[in-house]
Write an enzyme that holds these catalytic residues in place. Structure first.
Site, PDB file in Angstrom:
ATOM      1  N   GLU A 245      41.064   5.191  40.593  1.00  0.00           N
ATOM      2  CA  GLU A 245      39.949   6.003  40.100  1.00  0.00           C
ATOM      3  C   GLU A 245      39.809   5.681  38.620  1.00  0.00           C
ATOM      4  O   GLU A 245      40.717   5.944  37.832  1.00  0.00           O
ATOM      5  CB  GLU A 245      40.238   7.493  40.300  1.00  0.00           C
ATOM      6  N   CYS A 282      37.455  14.469  35.327  1.00  0.00           N
ATOM      7  CA  CYS A 282      36.868  13.206  35.766  1.00  0.00           C
ATOM      8  C   CYS A 282      35.489  13.399  36.375  1.00  0.00           C
ATOM      9  O   CYS A 282      34.729  12.431  36.494  1.00  0.00           O
ATOM     10  CB  CYS A 282      37.795  12.522  36.770  1.00  0.00           C
TER      11      CYS A 282
END
Length: 509
Positions: A245, A282
């Protein structure tokens, strides 16, 4: 690789607190990986490993005060946030224990021979097996949920894979403590403590992904760091899956009708989402497409009022603080970019939240304004004011992959009138999770969750949150015409383990 001290640092002052460990040498990385590899057989029994996961959750909860205090000293995220994150981490461990007990993740499929089929079908039996040692790279912004005992570790252990964690330098002391808790939980079930390895240091992380006994990797962090490791994983003599990620802008589209209907509420909600955790999530909304005109003005006024009332906060480390201050300054200096609330430095160790505005047409073609389409980690967002639907489509067509994409619709649009369905269709190729009339911050740990998206959001199509995250650490194997006595118990006709399976085309639960 020279060993160097690893210090615990207080982000509130930037001062070193204590030496925690030393950076791992290549030999120490090799020792940790080999110990994990040797422990893989101890995870073969599903009942043992599900019990291990539950014990790990119990012991983390028992050490809550100690762990939260250490985490707060190293991250400045605050006891309330950290207590909630630890609870989420324990929930994840128990959720994967439930998945292991149920057994559906093994994806058992059995086909008996059928000579009448074209071509004929032999006896085929398929299930999934663990890959082997998994390298986990901890995240800075989730010291529990995406770190030593986080979702990558929990799902890998659930799959039957030992883990070696590369600790994040922002919380090394916490990493050591959590690893000790997990090892005690392992020992309680006769599992070697080497099933959880822990190494420190940048070079150790590189050595880890290159080690021949590492079979897969999970990463949460920056595009630059993740891409370097991803390339290293692919360049090995035997490439391995790398589930990274990396970065996400998480665009939001506010329709003109939605802004007219509830612009003030949308502005307030946006402020809460973009400043949550000092903008260090995020899935923080980093780009908002809002209409020009009176309805958009009301949204901006509400956003201005709410962001102006947000107190300055501490970022996870001073490197991030420096990058945030430099990043927002560079963006604010672009021509025709305004700062209704100027983001940047607060006190000596804090940052102030803010947002920038720009005409959406500046973002529809390549140029200097592309900087506004890059993630800026911290409490800032960019509001692009559009004149028509063509500008919205023009901006969306230039966006990279994202973890999330959000649209705010009016009541009528949400009921199927207008362009609601079309906007969802435009957002779907951009993200792994598409939200309607909500905010992306907050990632539920649920079986249907998808926390991953097109590159650079992630390097694979998998999710790192939710039950299907376990699939990253397994591979399918089919046995053909194998005698029943030689088959694994998961694939025998009498189903001694009572597993869900597809048997000769029928789903058996």
């Amino acid at each position: 690789m020279a060993a160097a001290p690893v210090w615990s640092v207080d982000p509130r002052t930037g001062k070193q607190r204590e030496q925690v460990a030393v950076e791992a040498t290549a030999q120490e990385v090799d020792t940790a990986v080999r110990a994990a590899h040797a422990a893989r057989g101890s995870l073969a029994d599903r009942a043992v490993r599900s019990a291990f996961l539950r014990t790990a959750a119990e012991q983390l909860e028992a050490a809550k005060d100690w762990l939260v205090e250490t985490a707060d000293a190293e991250t400045a995220l605050g006891p309330v946030r950290l207590t909630g994150e630890l609870a989420r981490t324990c929930y994840q461990l128990r959720s994967f224990a439930d998945i292991v007990d149920e057994g559906a993740f093994l994806d058992v499929i059995i086909n008996h021979p059928d000579d009448t089929a074209t071509p004929p079908i032999p006896d085929l039996r398929r299930h999934k097996v663990p890959l082997g040692v998994v390298a986990v790279y901890s995240a800075s912004n989730f010291p529990f949920a995406f770190s030593v005992a986080g979702g990558d570790t929990a799902s890998a252990l659930g799959a039957g894979c030992p883990v070696v964690v590369k600790a994040h330098p922002d919380h090394p002391a916490l990493s050591e403590l959590v690893a000790k808790v997990l090892r005690r939980a392992a020992a309680a079930h006769g599992i070697p403590e080497g099933v959880i390895g822990l190494v420190h240091g940048f070079e150790a992380g590189v050595e880890l992904v290159k080690h021949p006994l590492v079979s897969a990797a999970g990463f949460t962090g920056s595009v630059r760091g993740g891409r370097a490791l991803f390339d290293a994983a692919a360049a090995r003599p035997v490439p391995i899956p790398f589930h990274g990620e990396l970065g996400s802008l998480n665009p939001v589209v506010v329709t003109e009708a939605a802004a007219a209907e509830r612009g003030e509420a949308i502005g307030t909600g946006l402020a809460g989402s973009m400043t949550l955790g000092v903008g260090q999530f995020c899935v923080k909304p980093g780009l908002v497409l809002a209409p020009a005109g009176a309805s958009g003005d009301r949204l901006l006024k509400s956003l201005t009022d709410a962001v102006s009332d947000t107190e300055a906060g501490v970022l996870l480390d001073h490197r991030m603080r420096d990058n945030f201050i430099a990043g927002v300054a560079e963006r604010a200096e672009l021509p025709d970019v305004d700062s209704p609330v100027t983001p940047g430095a607060g006190s000596e160790h804090t940052v102030s939240a803010g947002f920038l505005t720009v005409s959406a047409d500046k973002l529809t073609s390549e140029g200097a304004y592309d900087l506004l389409l890059e993630e800026c980690f911290g409490p800032v967002t960019v509001v692009a004011r559009y004149e028509d639907e063509a500008e919205v489509q023009g901006v969306l067509s230039r966006l990279p992959g994202n973890l999330t994409a959000t649209v705010h619709l009016s009541t009528e649009e949400a009921a199927g009138e207008g362009r609601g369905a079309e906007i969802l269709a435009e957002l779907t190729p951009l993200a792994g999770r598409v939200l309607v009339n909500g905010w992306p911050t907050g990632v539920a740990v649920a079986p249907a969750q998808q926390h991953g998206g097109p590159y650079p959001a992630t390097t694979s199509t998998s999710t790192s949150v939710g039950g299907t995250a376990i699939e990253r650490w397994m591979r399918p194997v089919a046995y053909q015409n194998a005698p029943e006595a030689l088959l694994p118990p998961e694939l025998r006709d009498d189903n001694p383990l009572g597993l869900p399976r597809r048997f000769n085309g029928r789903l058996e639960r």
